[in-house]
Design a protein around this motif. Sequence first.
Motif, PDB file in Angstrom:
ATOM      1  N   LEU B 150      16.771  12.924  23.901  1.00  0.00           N
ATOM      2  CA  LEU B 150      17.401  11.606  23.720  1.00  0.00           C
ATOM      3  C   LEU B 150      18.424  11.623  22.582  1.00  0.00           C
ATOM      4  N   GLY B 151      18.520  12.771  21.913  1.00  0.00           N
ATOM      5  CA  GLY B 151      19.451  12.869  20.803  1.00  0.00           C
ATOM      6  C   GLY B 151      18.815  12.546  19.460  1.00  0.00           C
ATOM      7  N   LEU B 152      17.484  12.517  19.411  1.00  0.00           N
ATOM      8  CA  LEU B 152      16.813  12.231  18.149  1.00  0.00           C
ATOM      9  C   LEU B 152      16.646  13.513  17.346  1.00  0.00           C
ATOM     10  N   PRO B 153      16.522  13.410  16.010  1.00  0.00           N
ATOM     11  CA  PRO B 153      16.390  14.614  15.186  1.00  0.00           C
ATOM     12  C   PRO B 153      15.152  15.435  15.574  1.00  0.00           C
ATOM     13  N   ALA B 154      15.323  16.775  15.533  1.00  0.00           N
ATOM     14  CA  ALA B 154      14.225  17.649  15.971  1.00  0.00           C
ATOM     15  C   ALA B 154      13.016  17.526  15.048  1.00  0.00           C
ATOM     16  N   GLY B 155      13.275  17.420  13.721  1.00  0.00           N
ATOM     17  CA  GLY B 155      12.158  17.331  12.779  1.00  0.00           C
ATOM     18  C   GLY B 155      11.255  16.157  13.104  1.00  0.00           C
ATOM     19  N   GLY B 156      11.860  14.990  13.271  1.00  0.00           N
ATOM     20  CA  GLY B 156      11.087  13.793  13.574  1.00  0.00           C
ATOM     21  C   GLY B 156      10.390  13.905  14.910  1.00  0.00           C
ATOM     22  N   SER B 157      11.085  14.514  15.893  1.00  0.00           N
ATOM     23  CA  SER B 157      10.490  14.633  17.226  1.00  0.00           C
ATOM     24  C   SER B 157       9.219  15.470  17.166  1.00  0.00           C
ATOM     25  N   PHE B 158       9.285  16.583  16.400  1.00  0.00           N
ATOM     26  CA  PHE B 158       8.095  17.426  16.312  1.00  0.00           C
ATOM     27  C   PHE B 158       7.011  16.756  15.481  1.00  0.00           C
ATOM     28  N   ALA B 159       7.425  15.989  14.460  1.00  0.00           N
ATOM     29  CA  ALA B 159       6.425  15.249  13.683  1.00  0.00           C
ATOM     30  C   ALA B 159       5.676  14.284  14.600  1.00  0.00           C
ATOM     31  N   ALA B 160       6.420  13.590  15.477  1.00  0.00           N
ATOM     32  CA  ALA B 160       5.786  12.644  16.395  1.00  0.00           C
ATOM     33  C   ALA B 160       4.834  13.386  17.331  1.00  0.00           C
ATOM     34  N   GLY B 161       5.320  14.517  17.909  1.00  0.00           N
ATOM     35  CA  GLY B 161       4.494  15.289  18.832  1.00  0.00           C
ATOM     36  C   GLY B 161       3.212  15.764  18.160  1.00  0.00           C
TER      37      GLY B 161
END
Lengths: 303, 535
Positions: B150-161
């Motif tokens: 979706l174009g979101l930052p990778a760091g945050g995406s992995f934190a969420a996951g």
Amino acid sequence: MENILTASGLRKHFGSTRALDGLDLEVRRGEVHGFLGPNGAGKTTTIRILLGLLKADAGTVRLFDGDPWNDATTLHRRLAYVPGDVTLWPNLSGGEVIDLLGRLRGGLDDTRKNELLERFDLDPKKKGRAYSKGNRQKVGLVAALASNVELLLLDEPTSGLDPLMEEVFRQVVAEEQARDGRTVLLSSHILSEVEALCDRVSIVRDGRTVETGTLTELRHLTRTTITAELASPPDGLADLPGVHELQVDGTQVRFEVDTPELDAALRQLTAAGVRGLVSRPPTLEELFLRHYKTGEVKAEVAR
Amino acid sequence: MNTLAGTGALVRLILRRDRVLMPLWVVLMALVPMFLGSSIKQLYPTAAAVSEYARENLGNSTFIVLYGRIYDTSLGGVTFWRASSGMLIIGIISMLVVIRHTRVEEEAGRRELVGSAVVGRHAGLAAALVATIGANLVLAVLLALGLTGLGLPAGGSFAAGLAWAATGGIFAAVGALVAQLTEGAGAARGVGVTVAGAAFLLRAAGDVAGEGADPSWVSWLSPLGWMSQMRAFGQQRWWVLVPAVALIALLVAVAFALQARRDVGAGLLPPRLGPAEAAAGLRSPLALAWRLHRGGLIGWTAGFAVLGAVFGGVAKSAQDMLAGNQQLMEIFERMGGESALSDVVIAGTMGVSALIVSGYAVQATLRMRTEEAALRSEPVLVTRVGRISWALSHLVFAIFGPLVAMAAEGLVTGLVYGASVGDPGREIPRGLAAALVQLPAVWVLAGLTTALFGLRPRLAPAVGWAGLGVCLFLGLIGAAVQLSQAVLDVSPFTHIPKIPGGDLAVVPLVVLIVIAGALLALGLAAFRRRDVPVV
């Protein structure tokens, strides 16, 4: 004698599987009727049709004086059923299940119940999940045998019972019949059990009744085994119709003979001079295996 | 012997048995945040619009209870916040999967068969945990990839996951522990779901009660509270993974220790003996059904009374928050006076409760199927009990059980909120009405499941639960992902009037009751005509 249940030409399919293919069954009032057949022969399906749980695709069934499918609840007052695999509610004790099922049937003989609990050595306080297979079976048996009903439908009721309990079961069923003249339909694998208890027997295979009658009648239809010690070697025995599996060892002979030909075979033996003779009627096991094996042969030919 | 021997083979067995189910929940759950993110993006295309939306909702008590606090007003932060109920769902799924492969196996006697092979004492439990935690890690990666897509930052995406996966892992470990306690899998599930419910309530209560931007310490009693403190896409706090991993290790160690101290098939809580004779009242199918359903009824009713207390308290704090905001106050005064906001909160929470209680309705209806498949309907149906009275003995609980639970919630909500505003006489009947007005929709799901039980018994469990799943999706996520009204109208819950505050529209309620009744009648008629048992 009056029939308590009659089924004729029963057919039942489950999807593409044919469970019953024109099965006939007659049970007379007051008898213990053996219902024999290999696994998957259609015994349980027949019993479930008799109970009005399954609807037959074709054929007619009369139970007492009603139709099991339409008059199920009225007819159920007069019978008790023990499945081959009794399943219990995990959180109800065995004693609770026995009382509940008895009351739902319309009455339980408390004295009889306590006597049966004692004889079957069953602890009624355990919860359903804590019972072993054999003990679950005992719960079903006590619930059925202590009910005031005319007909007992027992579907391989002794599976999982030890030989001691199996013996108790035989005594109890024999008493049931002697005391109250109850009718019992006993589906079973255990041939000695059927031989000990049953007045008449029906053998089913592939959803069809292949033999029915008293044990004597059934034996008449099959072969007797003869072993004889003769004065001189036998003559012409091999040419007789109805003689099978002939083994001659000097003056020792051993053969099987179709019961209608027994007379002719014995005449042949006496002609040679009989020193010793043992005649053994076929056991139920042999009767059963004979039907079972012809099934196998057919299957091989088909392959 | 190595107590873990055979773990690898058992992991493969689990993957083989769950080859459809496991990929399904992993992929579907991993997609939820992505769908939510993309629909938020469509609704609020600019970063400014998203943060405007987030700021508007910072103090919304209903949202705080359901989803927690908003820690970051970027698209990523709002998506992580809005999807947070997925963490609870993934936790419950993970717990049930572990119980399914441990206690259920033991109860069915299959563990014994497997245990006689070259398999160590702990291999079964270890395999269930490896498979479940592994599935959660795959989910974390898929979820992160979806969000970066979706174009979101990778760091945050992995934190969420990882926050989701850690929640799944913690509840998998809870499942491992509760599976040791009782002989029956049903009781283990009950204890586990209670733990999950308590975790949700602690998080909700702590978040609502917090001062300023931070929740109160109560939230930190709940793993769900920690994981929302990951604050993905904001000032990320990776260190919350440390207590998560520590808790997983601790729970697993305790589970292993308990398992080493007990026999296969046994529980730690000893099985109790029952009475040798049935009580005089145990003489009808309804009396039997009461024995089978009473635990569920008491549990759900107690749980919903607690929910009612929480929601009643929330309605009050919503009102307090309003008092501090002149602008919002004016809006609500125009809408219908001071009580309008608390009305909206009560109506909203009752709508969510109705979705939850439908789980109870479906479960109680499917009890008929469970009884049939386990061949326990047979001994009853061969007595003078007819099929219809047997079925009704269970349906009584499917229909009136949710009524009792919702009534308890409505009463307590009205009582707690009424006491706090000093007018219980007015609020108790209003709370009760808000709860009871939901029931026709719940009954439609019970009716649908009954119809399936009569017509297609083998499919009834799968389709019955799927029906509830569709309603949950439409009710909780449908509006957020901008589904059309025609699609939303599929769910019976869409047609329930918003009470209190709104108009009591009688026609939809009557229509829903008629539909539910027709489905019930159809199911019963079909059940009377079909073969029993269908296994």
